[in-house]
Design a protein around this motif. Sequence first.
Motif, short mmCIF file in Angstrom:
data_model
loop_
_atom_site.label_atom_id
_atom_site.label_comp_id
_atom_site.label_asym_id
_atom_site.label_seq_id
_atom_site.Cartn_x
_atom_site.Cartn_y
_atom_site.Cartn_z
N GLU A 1 0.83 -1.20 0.00
CA GLU A 1 0.00 0.00 0.00
C GLU A 1 0.87 1.25 0.00
N ASP A 2 1.93 1.26 0.81
CA ASP A 2 2.83 2.41 0.87
C ASP A 2 3.46 2.68 -0.50
N ALA A 3 3.84 1.62 -1.20
CA ALA A 3 4.45 1.79 -2.53
C ALA A 3 3.45 2.39 -3.51
N LEU A 4 2.22 1.92 -3.48
CA LEU A 4 1.19 2.47 -4.36
C LEU A 4 0.94 3.94 -4.05
N SER B 1 6.00 2.25 -10.32
CA SER B 1 7.24 1.66 -9.86
C SER B 1 7.19 0.15 -10.04
N GLU B 2 8.33 -0.48 -9.96
CA GLU B 2 8.38 -1.93 -10.15
C GLU B 2 7.54 -2.66 -9.10
N GLN B 3 7.59 -2.20 -7.86
CA GLN B 3 6.80 -2.86 -6.82
C GLN B 3 5.31 -2.68 -7.05
N SER B 4 4.88 -1.48 -7.41
CA SER B 4 3.46 -1.24 -7.67
C SER B 4 2.98 -2.00 -8.89
N GLU B 5 3.80 -2.05 -9.93
CA GLU B 5 3.42 -2.79 -11.14
C GLU B 5 3.22 -4.26 -10.83
N SER B 6 4.04 -4.80 -9.92
CA SER B 6 3.88 -6.20 -9.53
C SER B 6 2.54 -6.42 -8.83
N VAL B 7 2.14 -5.48 -7.98
CA VAL B 7 0.84 -5.58 -7.30
C VAL B 7 -0.30 -5.52 -8.31
N LEU B 8 -0.22 -4.58 -9.23
CA LEU B 8 -1.29 -4.42 -10.23
C LEU B 8 -1.37 -5.64 -11.14
N GLN B 9 -0.23 -6.21 -11.48
CA GLN B 9 -0.25 -7.41 -12.31
C GLN B 9 -0.89 -8.58 -11.57
#
Length: 221
Positions: free
Chosen positions: A52-55, A89-97
């Motif tokens: 959540e923080d990364a998003l 960001s890479e971390q957010s993109e991973s969550v969205l994927q």
Amino acid sequence: MLRVPSAMLRVPSAMLRAAFPLIRASSPELLERLSGGGGLELRPRFISGPEEDALLRDIEPGLRRRHYQRDHWDQAIHGYREIEKSHWSEQSESVLQRLRDVAFPPGVPQLSMVHVLDLEKTGFIKAHVDSVKFCGDTIAGLCLLSGCVMRLLSEDSDVDQVDLLLQRHTAYILRGEARYRFSHQILPDEQSLFGGEKVPRERRISIICRNLPNEPGSGPD
């Protein structure tokens, strides 16, 4: 993930509520019709606090440049600001994927822009059905910062209603009938009740992935 197996219709409604505590429907049959058929899914604790923080790090700069609005173009939303975002960001993109993987079958074309909707504490969303001109048959969202109650109301019946307790960090997915034949709304703070219990509202952000609109003639009637 919360879905209702057909066998659950044979148990008393009180037991059904206990088994699926985040969904309240006006009848067990309606609950089975929507969630048993895959039209409605809730996935609590889908994201972690660090995710959540990364998003939030990705979206807050864009949101801060906008003011909360009191009137939406179709009068559906009050006390909101929104952006469309394609770079993460890479971390957010991973969550969205991960969200896309559970929401959309392989090969389904999706909108490249992700919708970010920020509701202030006193904001709310009135009952509406998203236009089929702008997105397809599936809507998948993430709940950030605060829980809320989402209400689905049938477009065909005055008695069919479903309340969803969307807790912080939950993923929700609306497909098919839940997407097309039911309006959805986010209840304002003073009406934010689930099973008679108050669900406190704070500022809430939803991050929403959508597939492309259906080809002409292939969508709902």
